[in-house]
Design a protein around this motif. Structure first.
Motif, mmCIF file in Angstrom:
data_model
loop_
_atom_site.group_PDB
_atom_site.id
_atom_site.type_symbol
_atom_site.label_atom_id
_atom_site.label_comp_id
_atom_site.label_asym_id
_atom_site.label_seq_id
_atom_site.Cartn_x
_atom_site.Cartn_y
_atom_site.Cartn_z
ATOM 1 N N TYR A 146 0.905 -1.057 0.145
ATOM 2 C CA TYR A 146 0.000 -0.225 0.043
ATOM 3 C C TYR A 146 1.334 1.612 0.113
ATOM 4 N N ARG A 172 0.549 -8.232 2.173
ATOM 5 C CA ARG A 172 0.195 -6.929 3.189
ATOM 6 C C ARG A 172 0.729 -5.663 4.094
ATOM 7 N N GLN A 207 -5.431 -12.233 -11.885
ATOM 8 C CA GLN A 207 -5.247 -11.138 -11.236
ATOM 9 C C GLN A 207 -6.728 -10.289 -10.103
ATOM 10 N N TYR A 208 -7.183 -11.076 -10.361
ATOM 11 C CA TYR A 208 -8.937 -10.299 -9.380
ATOM 12 C C TYR A 208 -8.595 -11.379 -8.222
ATOM 13 N N THR A 240 -5.983 -12.255 -6.527
ATOM 14 C CA THR A 240 -4.789 -11.627 -6.154
ATOM 15 C C THR A 240 -5.369 -10.172 -5.621
ATOM 16 N N PHE A 241 -5.807 -8.902 -6.478
ATOM 17 C CA PHE A 241 -6.326 -8.130 -5.924
ATOM 18 C C PHE A 241 -7.030 -7.864 -4.966
ATOM 19 N N SER A 242 -7.880 -9.499 -4.438
ATOM 20 C CA SER A 242 -8.655 -9.538 -3.456
ATOM 21 C C SER A 242 -7.671 -9.962 -1.991
ATOM 22 N N LEU A 256 -6.573 -5.357 -2.050
ATOM 23 C CA LEU A 256 -6.176 -3.970 -3.633
ATOM 24 C C LEU A 256 -7.381 -3.845 -4.136
ATOM 25 N N LEU A 293 -9.765 -3.598 -7.466
ATOM 26 C CA LEU A 293 -10.031 -4.314 -9.049
ATOM 27 C C LEU A 293 -9.328 -2.820 -10.286
ATOM 28 N N ASP A 294 -9.431 -1.838 -9.534
ATOM 29 C CA ASP A 294 -9.104 -0.972 -11.520
ATOM 30 C C ASP A 294 -8.016 -0.474 -11.127
ATOM 31 N N THR A 295 -6.656 -1.529 -9.565
ATOM 32 C CA THR A 295 -5.135 -1.044 -9.919
ATOM 33 C C THR A 295 -4.299 -1.241 -11.031
ATOM 34 N N SER A 305 -1.977 2.535 -11.960
ATOM 35 C CA SER A 305 -1.006 2.096 -11.218
ATOM 36 C C SER A 305 -0.421 2.921 -12.401
#
Length: 240
Positions: A79, A123, A187-188, A190-192, A196, A198-200, A204
């Motif tokens: 983060y 995290r 990818q989703y 990983t974001f979960s 993060l 979902l529009d990471t 970025s």
């Protein structure tokens, strides 16, 4: 097992040619009766102190070359905004044939057979790794060359050409990471896992696009501790 495998710690991603209604019905059919019991546990790894320099040799008489890893912990998490500058700087160091490591350790000197570097983000913690394969008598020379490149990232701004090339590489990689159903679902997930949005990828891309050479130099000077890199060597001869 019962503490960590529970529905309030699980994420299910459904991707493909299916309606939301059909996906929800299928998930509820197979997982609807799965209930959590008790207080949700915290499974995040705790923060850790900065690692210190050390040397470990793993003898391998069957190996012809030495496999070397230079590693350290980084007191950041995924983060922290500086992780973008570190990623972009690493692309300059290790972005394939155009990377500084490949040019200086392989093309110009022939010290290594291959070389790569990467950051690992989670995290609560992060790590940095430089790895290369070299003949045993070239390990120390390759290490010195790699650390020289790393130090240059802390003391000198990268060139405009390197900066734009690294940005283009990372920006091109963003849609490629979503180029198939499997990659999109992965990818989703990983974001979960990282918490993060979902529009990471879009966020970025905007950050990388605006970033300057000074941001990279500052991040590497602040967070990379060259003197604390630990070395792990697997190969036929102990270099120390």
């Amino acid at each position: 097992m019962q503490q960590s495998f529970r529905p309030d710690l699980a994420t299910i991603v459904v991707a493909g040619n299916i309606t939301p209604e059909k996906a929800q019905a299928t998930v509820e059919k197979y997982f609807g009766s799965w209930k959590a019991k008790g207080v949700r546990p915290n499974l995040d790894l705790p923060q850790r102190p900065n690692s210190k320099t050390s040397y470990i040799h793993v003898p391998d008489k069957s190996a012809v070359q030495s496999s070397v890893a230079l590693v350290e912990s980084i007191p950041l998490n995924v983060y922290h905004p500086d992780h973008y500058a570190l990623n972009l700087g690493n692309e300059i160091l290790s972005g394939g044939f155009a990377g500084r490591f490949y040019k200086d350790l392989r093309v110009k000197t022939g010290y290594v057979y291959n070389v790569n570097s990467s950051f690992d983000w989670s995290r609560t913690r992060a790590g940095y790794n430089i790895s290369f394969g070299a003949d045993p008598d070239k390990v120390d020379l390759a290490r010195k060359a790699a650390l020289k490149d790393l130090q240059a990232m802390q003391t000198q701004p990268v060139s405009e050409h390197e900066l734009q090339l690294a940005k283009a590489s990372l920006l091109r990689s963003i849609p490629l990471q979503r180029s198939s159903i499997d990659k999109l679902a992965s990818q989703y997930l990983t974001f979960s896992e990282l918490g993060l949005p979902l529009d990471t990828p879009q966020r970025s891309a905007q950050i990388y696009y605006r970033m300057g050479a000074g941001d990279i130099r500052k991040a590497f000077k602040t967070w990379i501790r060259i003197d604390d890199l630990a070395q792990i060597t697997k190969g036929p001869i102990n270099q120390k």
